[in-house]
Design an enzyme around this catalytic site. Structure first.
Site, PDB file in Angstrom:
ATOM      1  N   ASP A 161      -5.275  -6.069   1.822  1.00 19.77           N
ATOM      2  CA  ASP A 161      -4.730  -6.815   0.585  1.00 19.77           C
ATOM      3  C   ASP A 161      -3.488  -7.219   0.553  1.00 19.77           C
ATOM      4  O   ASP A 161      -2.528  -6.759   0.896  1.00 19.77           O
ATOM      5  CB  ASP A 161      -4.648  -5.413  -0.716  1.00 19.77           C
TER       6      ASP A 161
ATOM      7  N   GLY B  89      -0.765  -2.442 -12.006  1.00 17.63           N
ATOM      8  CA  GLY B  89      -0.111  -1.122 -12.569  1.00 17.63           C
ATOM      9  C   GLY B  89      -0.616  -1.042 -14.125  1.00 17.63           C
ATOM     10  O   GLY B  89      -1.533  -1.676 -14.359  1.00 17.63           O
TER      11      GLY B  89
ATOM     12  N   GLY C 238      -5.753  -5.955 -10.412  1.00 22.67           N
ATOM     13  CA  GLY C 238      -5.472  -5.264 -11.713  1.00 22.67           C
ATOM     14  C   GLY C 238      -6.549  -4.763 -12.396  1.00 22.67           C
ATOM     15  O   GLY C 238      -6.514  -4.954 -13.818  1.00 22.67           O
ATOM     16  N   GLY C 239      -7.523  -4.291 -12.085  1.00 24.65           N
ATOM     17  CA  GLY C 239      -8.795  -4.072 -12.724  1.00 24.65           C
ATOM     18  C   GLY C 239      -8.800  -2.632 -13.530  1.00 24.65           C
ATOM     19  O   GLY C 239      -9.575  -2.435 -14.138  1.00 24.65           O
ATOM     20  N   SER C 240      -7.676  -1.880 -13.338  1.00 30.89           N
ATOM     21  CA  SER C 240      -7.454  -0.928 -14.209  1.00 30.89           C
ATOM     22  C   SER C 240      -7.184  -0.940 -15.500  1.00 30.89           C
ATOM     23  O   SER C 240      -6.400  -1.875 -15.905  1.00 30.89           O
ATOM     24  CB  SER C 240      -6.257  -0.001 -13.480  1.00 30.89           C
TER      25      SER C 240
ATOM     26  N   ASN D 131     -10.505  -5.127  -8.102  1.00 28.37           N
ATOM     27  CA  ASN D 131      -9.740  -4.090  -7.574  1.00 28.37           C
ATOM     28  C   ASN D 131      -9.289  -2.943  -8.421  1.00 28.37           C
ATOM     29  O   ASN D 131      -8.582  -3.351  -9.616  1.00 28.37           O
ATOM     30  CB  ASN D 131      -8.354  -4.733  -6.899  1.00 28.37           C
ATOM     31  N   VAL D 132      -9.348  -1.622  -8.140  1.00 24.42           N
ATOM     32  CA  VAL D 132      -8.838  -0.612  -8.869  1.00 24.42           C
ATOM     33  C   VAL D 132      -8.084   0.449  -8.332  1.00 24.42           C
ATOM     34  O   VAL D 132      -8.673   1.201  -7.389  1.00 24.42           O
ATOM     35  CB  VAL D 132     -10.266   0.224  -9.469  1.00 24.42           C
ATOM     36  N   ASN D 133      -6.974   0.169  -8.371  1.00 23.19           N
ATOM     37  CA  ASN D 133      -5.769   1.268  -7.765  1.00 23.19           C
ATOM     38  C   ASN D 133      -5.584   2.021  -8.772  1.00 23.19           C
ATOM     39  O   ASN D 133      -5.297   3.504  -8.680  1.00 23.19           O
ATOM     40  CB  ASN D 133      -4.785   0.505  -7.018  1.00 23.19           C
ATOM     41  N   THR D 134      -4.645   1.853  -9.877  1.00 19.48           N
ATOM     42  CA  THR D 134      -3.813   2.521 -10.728  1.00 19.48           C
ATOM     43  C   THR D 134      -4.733   3.623 -11.481  1.00 19.48           C
ATOM     44  O   THR D 134      -4.266   4.685 -11.390  1.00 19.48           O
ATOM     45  CB  THR D 134      -3.291   1.564 -11.892  1.00 19.48           C
TER      46      THR D 134
END
Ligand SMILES: [Zn+2]
Length: 217
Positions: A16, A112, A140-142, A161-164
């Site tokens: 990424d 975030g 920024g999918g969160s 993309n889901v990280n947060t």
């Protein structure tokens, strides 16, 4: 890990936000199946030129490439950005000239936590998707409401993309365990439930994104 663990579904290993051509090449050589070159801070000319170099290297080795146009806001692992909407003409140019496989067209999403309700540019999304005819990636999918996620998928998003939310679930679980049990000290006992909490978030996302039982071999 991917090669040696017996995983029964296809695994995509994705790099990424690489900001240099070299970094992308290293990932391709290391066995990644997909890389993202993030030239969003460059001029569109430079972005296209460097993305093209990544595509030439990656495609020769069977690896797919994601490009970014516009700018995703927020802060992710020190990657700070302001929201700048992708320009549809620039999106079409990078897809045609650099021949990318996936496009991250920034349309108001942030890395975030969101401050207030996310406002995604759906009309621009539709325009860019129809114009470029490549799958779109949503960064920024969160924290994006379910309805907006569903609409983004209908309008051409194939990678989210889901990280947060995963990190928050991990941190919240560990925080609760440590606060509730002053005697606990074994890392495994502390970390195992935190990993399961991430797993639960991922399971929910698989359902929400309509990815359940979609494996094709
Ligand atoms: Zn991102």
């Amino acid at each position: 890990m991917v090669k040696e663990m017996h995983i029964t579904v296809p695994v995509a290993l994705h790099l990424d936000h690489a900001q240099s051509v070299e970094r992308c090449k290293e990932a391709v050589d290391a066995g990644y199946s997909s890389v993202m070159f993030d030239g969003s801070k460059l001029t569109i000319e430079e972005n296209i030129e460097l993305t093209k170099q990544v595509v030439n290297y990656a495609h020769d080795r069977g690896v797919s490439v994601e490009a970014e146009v516009g700018s995703v806001g927020g802060n992710e692992d020190g990657l700070v950005g302001i929201v700048r909407y992708a320009d549809p003409k620039e999106c079409l140019r990078i897809v045609e000239e650099a021949n990318v496989d996936v496009l991250a067209a920034a349309l108001g999403s942030v890395h975030g936590p969101y401050k207030g309700e996310p406002k995604l540019g759906f009309s621009e999304m539709k325009e860019i998707s129809e114009l470029t005819e490549v799958p779109l990636a949503l960064h920024g999918g969160s924290g994006i409401p379910k309805e907006q996620i569903k609409k983004s998928i209908e309008l051409g998003h194939a990678k989210i993309n889901v990280n947060t939310e995963c990190s928050q679930a991990w941190a919240q679980t560990i925080r609760e365990i440590l606060i509730n049990d002053k005697e606990i000290y074994n890392p495994k006992t502390i970390l195992q439930p935190a990993m399961e909490a991430i797993s639960d978030v991922v399971e929910d996302k698989i359902e929400l994104f309509g990815s359940s039982n979609r494996v094709t071999h």
